[in-house]
Scaffold this motif. Structure first.
Motif, PDB file in Angstrom:
ATOM      1  N   LEU A 168       0.818  -1.204   0.000  1.00 57.03           N
ATOM      2  CA  LEU A 168       0.000   0.000   0.000  1.00 57.03           C
ATOM      3  C   LEU A 168       0.855   1.258   0.000  1.00 57.03           C
ATOM      4  O   LEU A 168       0.536   2.237  -0.650  1.00 57.03           O
ATOM      5  CB  LEU A 168      -0.945   0.003   1.218  1.00 57.03           C
ATOM      6  N   ILE A 169       1.948   1.225   0.729  1.00 63.32           N
ATOM      7  CA  ILE A 169       2.809   2.415   0.715  1.00 63.32           C
ATOM      8  C   ILE A 169       3.924   2.279  -0.325  1.00 63.32           C
ATOM      9  O   ILE A 169       4.860   3.060  -0.359  1.00 63.32           O
ATOM     10  CB  ILE A 169       3.398   2.716   2.108  1.00 63.32           C
ATOM     11  N   ARG A 170       3.767   1.279  -1.164  1.00 60.56           N
ATOM     12  CA  ARG A 170       4.699   1.073  -2.273  1.00 60.56           C
ATOM     13  C   ARG A 170       6.144   1.078  -1.792  1.00 60.56           C
ATOM     14  O   ARG A 170       6.999   1.785  -2.310  1.00 60.56           O
ATOM     15  CB  ARG A 170       4.514   2.167  -3.338  1.00 60.56           C
ATOM     16  N   TRP A 171       6.354   0.317  -0.768  1.00 59.94           N
ATOM     17  CA  TRP A 171       7.692   0.276  -0.220  1.00 59.94           C
ATOM     18  C   TRP A 171       8.293  -1.085  -0.514  1.00 59.94           C
ATOM     19  O   TRP A 171       7.738  -2.116  -0.160  1.00 59.94           O
ATOM     20  CB  TRP A 171       7.621   0.508   1.285  1.00 59.94           C
ATOM     21  N   PHE A 172       9.389  -1.080  -1.169  1.00 60.00           N
ATOM     22  CA  PHE A 172      10.042  -2.335  -1.517  1.00 60.00           C
ATOM     23  C   PHE A 172      11.453  -2.326  -0.949  1.00 60.00           C
ATOM     24  O   PHE A 172      12.082  -1.270  -0.837  1.00 60.00           O
ATOM     25  CB  PHE A 172      10.096  -2.498  -3.038  1.00 60.00           C
ATOM     26  N   THR A 173      11.939  -3.493  -0.607  1.00 62.40           N
ATOM     27  CA  THR A 173      13.300  -3.566  -0.061  1.00 62.40           C
ATOM     28  C   THR A 173      14.302  -3.301  -1.192  1.00 62.40           C
ATOM     29  O   THR A 173      13.972  -3.420  -2.377  1.00 62.40           O
ATOM     30  CB  THR A 173      13.582  -4.973   0.505  1.00 62.40           C
ATOM     31  N   SER A 174      15.531  -2.984  -0.800  1.00 61.34           N
ATOM     32  CA  SER A 174      16.524  -2.707  -1.845  1.00 61.34           C
ATOM     33  C   SER A 174      16.812  -3.975  -2.647  1.00 61.34           C
ATOM     34  O   SER A 174      17.097  -3.922  -3.838  1.00 61.34           O
ATOM     35  CB  SER A 174      17.804  -2.135  -1.246  1.00 61.34           C
ATOM     36  N   GLU A 175      16.668  -5.117  -1.984  1.00 61.13           N
ATOM     37  CA  GLU A 175      16.879  -6.378  -2.704  1.00 61.13           C
ATOM     38  C   GLU A 175      15.796  -6.560  -3.779  1.00 61.13           C
ATOM     39  O   GLU A 175      16.081  -6.971  -4.907  1.00 61.13           O
ATOM     40  CB  GLU A 175      16.828  -7.537  -1.706  1.00 61.13           C
ATOM     41  N   GLU A 176      14.552  -6.225  -3.407  1.00 61.17           N
ATOM     42  CA  GLU A 176      13.467  -6.338  -4.390  1.00 61.17           C
ATOM     43  C   GLU A 176      13.695  -5.357  -5.539  1.00 61.17           C
ATOM     44  O   GLU A 176      13.511  -5.703  -6.711  1.00 61.17           O
ATOM     45  CB  GLU A 176      12.115  -6.070  -3.713  1.00 61.17           C
ATOM     46  N   LYS A 177      14.115  -4.138  -5.188  1.00 63.94           N
ATOM     47  CA  LYS A 177      14.361  -3.158  -6.259  1.00 63.94           C
ATOM     48  C   LYS A 177      15.474  -3.654  -7.179  1.00 63.94           C
ATOM     49  O   LYS A 177      15.380  -3.527  -8.400  1.00 63.94           O
ATOM     50  CB  LYS A 177      14.752  -1.803  -5.658  1.00 63.94           C
ATOM     51  N   ALA A 178      16.515  -4.260  -6.581  1.00 62.21           N
ATOM     52  CA  ALA A 178      17.624  -4.770  -7.406  1.00 62.21           C
ATOM     53  C   ALA A 178      17.119  -5.866  -8.341  1.00 62.21           C
ATOM     54  O   ALA A 178      17.529  -5.943  -9.507  1.00 62.21           O
ATOM     55  CB  ALA A 178      18.735  -5.302  -6.499  1.00 62.21           C
ATOM     56  N   ARG A 179      16.225  -6.688  -7.843  1.00 63.51           N
ATOM     57  CA  ARG A 179      15.653  -7.743  -8.701  1.00 63.51           C
ATOM     58  C   ARG A 179      14.859  -7.136  -9.850  1.00 63.51           C
ATOM     59  O   ARG A 179      14.889  -7.617 -10.979  1.00 63.51           O
ATOM     60  CB  ARG A 179      14.738  -8.671  -7.880  1.00 63.51           C
ATOM     61  N   GLY A 180      14.129  -6.077  -9.533  1.00 64.91           N
ATOM     62  CA  GLY A 180      13.342  -5.392 -10.562  1.00 64.91           C
ATOM     63  C   GLY A 180      14.239  -4.804 -11.635  1.00 64.91           C
ATOM     64  O   GLY A 180      13.993  -4.964 -12.839  1.00 64.91           O
ATOM     65  N   ILE A 181      15.320  -4.162 -11.197  1.00 62.27           N
ATOM     66  CA  ILE A 181      16.251  -3.553 -12.164  1.00 62.27           C
ATOM     67  C   ILE A 181      16.923  -4.644 -13.000  1.00 62.27           C
ATOM     68  O   ILE A 181      17.088  -4.516 -14.211  1.00 62.27           O
ATOM     69  CB  ILE A 181      17.338  -2.719 -11.431  1.00 62.27           C
ATOM     70  N   GLU A 182      17.275  -5.746 -12.346  1.00 63.08           N
ATOM     71  CA  GLU A 182      17.911  -6.853 -13.062  1.00 63.08           C
ATOM     72  C   GLU A 182      16.960  -7.412 -14.133  1.00 63.08           C
ATOM     73  O   GLU A 182      17.368  -7.686 -15.265  1.00 63.08           O
ATOM     74  CB  GLU A 182      18.319  -7.948 -12.059  1.00 63.08           C
ATOM     75  N   ALA A 183      15.681  -7.539 -13.764  1.00 65.86           N
ATOM     76  CA  ALA A 183      14.711  -8.041 -14.748  1.00 65.86           C
ATOM     77  C   ALA A 183      14.588  -7.057 -15.907  1.00 65.86           C
ATOM     78  O   ALA A 183      14.535  -7.457 -17.077  1.00 65.86           O
ATOM     79  CB  ALA A 183      13.357  -8.262 -14.085  1.00 65.86           C
ATOM     80  N   LEU A 184      14.590  -5.765 -15.595  1.00 64.50           N
ATOM     81  CA  LEU A 184      14.507  -4.761 -16.665  1.00 64.50           C
ATOM     82  C   LEU A 184      15.764  -4.807 -17.539  1.00 64.50           C
ATOM     83  O   LEU A 184      15.694  -4.619 -18.754  1.00 64.50           O
ATOM     84  CB  LEU A 184      14.331  -3.359 -16.071  1.00 64.50           C
ATOM     85  N   ARG A 185      16.909  -5.073 -16.887  1.00 60.29           N
ATOM     86  CA  ARG A 185      18.147  -5.195 -17.664  1.00 60.29           C
ATOM     87  C   ARG A 185      18.042  -6.378 -18.635  1.00 60.29           C
ATOM     88  O   ARG A 185      18.390  -6.283 -19.803  1.00 60.29           O
ATOM     89  CB  ARG A 185      19.339  -5.393 -16.718  1.00 60.29           C
ATOM     90  N   ARG A 186      17.492  -7.475 -18.126  1.00 56.72           N
ATOM     91  CA  ARG A 186      17.396  -8.663 -18.983  1.00 56.72           C
ATOM     92  C   ARG A 186      16.476  -8.443 -20.181  1.00 56.72           C
ATOM     93  O   ARG A 186      16.661  -9.053 -21.221  1.00 56.72           O
ATOM     94  CB  ARG A 186      16.916  -9.876 -18.158  1.00 56.72           C
ATOM     95  N   VAL A 187      15.463  -7.600 -20.004  1.00 59.30           N
ATOM     96  CA  VAL A 187      14.592  -7.341 -21.159  1.00 59.30           C
ATOM     97  C   VAL A 187      15.071  -6.117 -21.951  1.00 59.30           C
ATOM     98  O   VAL A 187      14.427  -5.689 -22.897  1.00 59.30           O
ATOM     99  CB  VAL A 187      13.099  -7.181 -20.751  1.00 59.30           C
ATOM    100  N   GLY A 188      16.215  -5.541 -21.520  1.00 57.52           N
ATOM    101  CA  GLY A 188      16.866  -4.494 -22.311  1.00 57.52           C
ATOM    102  C   GLY A 188      16.353  -3.083 -22.096  1.00 57.52           C
ATOM    103  O   GLY A 188      16.594  -2.205 -22.941  1.00 57.52           O
ATOM    104  N   ILE A 189      15.653  -2.836 -20.977  1.00 62.23           N
ATOM    105  CA  ILE A 189      15.172  -1.456 -20.770  1.00 62.23           C
ATOM    106  C   ILE A 189      15.482  -0.962 -19.355  1.00 62.23           C
ATOM    107  O   ILE A 189      14.702  -0.195 -18.774  1.00 62.23           O
ATOM    108  CB  ILE A 189      13.655  -1.323 -21.068  1.00 62.23           C
ATOM    109  N   ALA A 190      16.640  -1.370 -18.820  1.00 60.45           N
ATOM    110  CA  ALA A 190      16.986  -0.962 -17.452  1.00 60.45           C
ATOM    111  C   ALA A 190      17.025   0.555 -17.314  1.00 60.45           C
ATOM    112  O   ALA A 190      16.640   1.108 -16.286  1.00 60.45           O
ATOM    113  CB  ALA A 190      18.333  -1.557 -17.054  1.00 60.45           C
ATOM    114  N   GLU A 191      17.437   1.225 -18.397  1.00 58.82           N
ATOM    115  CA  GLU A 191      17.580   2.688 -18.308  1.00 58.82           C
ATOM    116  C   GLU A 191      16.227   3.388 -18.152  1.00 58.82           C
ATOM    117  O   GLU A 191      16.166   4.558 -17.793  1.00 58.82           O
ATOM    118  CB  GLU A 191      18.343   3.232 -19.526  1.00 58.82           C
ATOM    119  N   CYS A 192      15.155   2.667 -18.388  1.00 59.24           N
ATOM    120  CA  CYS A 192      13.812   3.281 -18.314  1.00 59.24           C
ATOM    121  C   CYS A 192      13.164   3.099 -16.952  1.00 59.24           C
ATOM    122  O   CYS A 192      11.984   3.415 -16.780  1.00 59.24           O
ATOM    123  CB  CYS A 192      12.879   2.647 -19.354  1.00 59.24           C
ATOM    124  N   TRP A 193      13.894   2.596 -15.963  1.00 55.16           N
ATOM    125  CA  TRP A 193      13.262   2.152 -14.730  1.00 55.16           C
ATOM    126  C   TRP A 193      12.442   3.232 -14.020  1.00 55.16           C
ATOM    127  O   TRP A 193      11.424   2.951 -13.407  1.00 55.16           O
ATOM    128  CB  TRP A 193      14.297   1.564 -13.767  1.00 55.16           C
TER     129      TRP A 193
END
Ligand SMILES: Nc1ncnc2c1ncn2[C@@H]1O[C@H](COP(=O)(O)OP(=O)(O)OP(=O)(O)O)[C@@H](O)[C@H]1O
Ligand SMILES: [Mg+2]
Length: 290
Positions: free
Chosen positions: A122-147
């Protein structure tokens, strides 16, 4: 090992009497990448929605869908624990399904919401580990710079790739994609298909993707399932879907499918082989269903 997707005698008749699915029996093994092809109205979206438990089949017929041995629906009833089953299933829609006003990374991390306590989501709070996973997934699909961008500012192809990144973060073992490239230009379409193929190859994720273009199916998917008027009319190697076979299956309608051509293979990489495009001997042999 249980099938990734098992469908037995599934039928769907809409309220207007339209028989959108008729006695569908399918078994999709873990790690397969399968194209679902067929003319407009043949039942592709309806079948994918039934696989995900977004729609229930006919109640009077004994149809069922299981994903990795867990019931999605049976005899026209969606399983009571469908949310938990669905947490292992990523669904990519033709019309992008991101929340446009939220940043890309938040959309991607929404894939973890089934694991995150409610107060944190609800407060859209994610751990830094979760954020790193999100960025890694975006990197894998080739759009990390758009995060950090708002999702609405991404191009259509980037939005599809963000949706795939969300499925990765979700830990989906099955990805169902309903015409994910239908609204995209050739280069974006190619990138989306490559990303789906990567998820399939590198994560051993089972992918079922509905497509209009048979040549795209041939390029990326070892197996194709063709629907016609709600019935499976072909289930076998996608390379077996020659124009002659298509005309035999669809008659004059085949020309609609063939006239779409192949906008992806007209690109430079058209001769580059896709490594996983092999038909494993252990899989089902060519099967044409009457
Ligand atoms: N809610 C509904 N009510 C009545 N009929 C429906 C409904 N949804 C789909 N249909 C019908 O069911 C059939 C299958 O539709 P579906 O959307 O699954 O086709 P499709 O293969 O995905 O087509 P397209 O390639 O155009 O997306 C069509 O004849 C359609 O008109
Ligand atoms: Mg559709």
């Amino acid at each position: 090992m249980s099938a990734a997707i098992q469908i037995n005698t599934l039928s769907k008749t809409f309220a207007n009497g339209r028989k959108a699915l008729q006695q569908i029996d399918l078994c999709i093994a873990p790690g397969e990448m399968v194209a679902l092809i067929g003319a407009s109205g043949s039942g592709k979206s309806t079948l994918l929605r039934h696989m995900a438990g977004l729609m229930a089949g006919d109640a009077h017929a004994a149809g069922s869908v299981e994903i990795h041995g867990r019931t999605v629906q049976c005899n026209g009833k969606i399983a009571p624990d469908i949310r938990s089953v669905r947490s292992g299933v990523g669904f990519i829609f033709q019309q992008f399904n991101l929340v446009g006003r939220l940043p890309v990374i938040i959309n991607v991390l929404a894939g973890t919401l089934h694991r995150v306590p409610l107060w944190r989501s609800l407060i859209r709070w994610f751990t830094s580990e979760e954020k790193a996973r999100g960025i890694e997934a975006l990197r894998r699909v080739g759009i990390a710079e758009c995060w950090a961008q708002r999702a609405s500012t991404l191009s259509g192809g980037q939005q599809q790739r963000a949706a795939i990144a969300r499925a990765m973060v979700q830990g989906a073992r099955v990805v169902l994609a309903d015409e994910p490239i239908a609204s995209l230009d050739p280069e974006s379409a190619r990138k989306v298909m490559e990303v789906l193929a990567r998820v399939n190859r590198e994560d051993q994720c089972t992918v079922v993707v509905s497509l209009h273009q048979v040549n795209v199916a041939m390029k990326y998917c070892a197996r194709a399932i063709a629907l016609h008027q709600g019935k499976v009319v072909y289930d076998g190697p996608s390379v077996g879907l020659t124009p002659e076979v298509l005309r035999g299956l669809y008659g004059a309608e085949a020309d609609d499918i063939l006239s779409l051509g192949d906008h992806i293979s007209s690109l430079e990489d058209k001769l580059k082989p896709v490594p996983h495009l092999v038909w494993p001997a252990a899989m089902r042999p060519l099967a044409r269903v009457a």
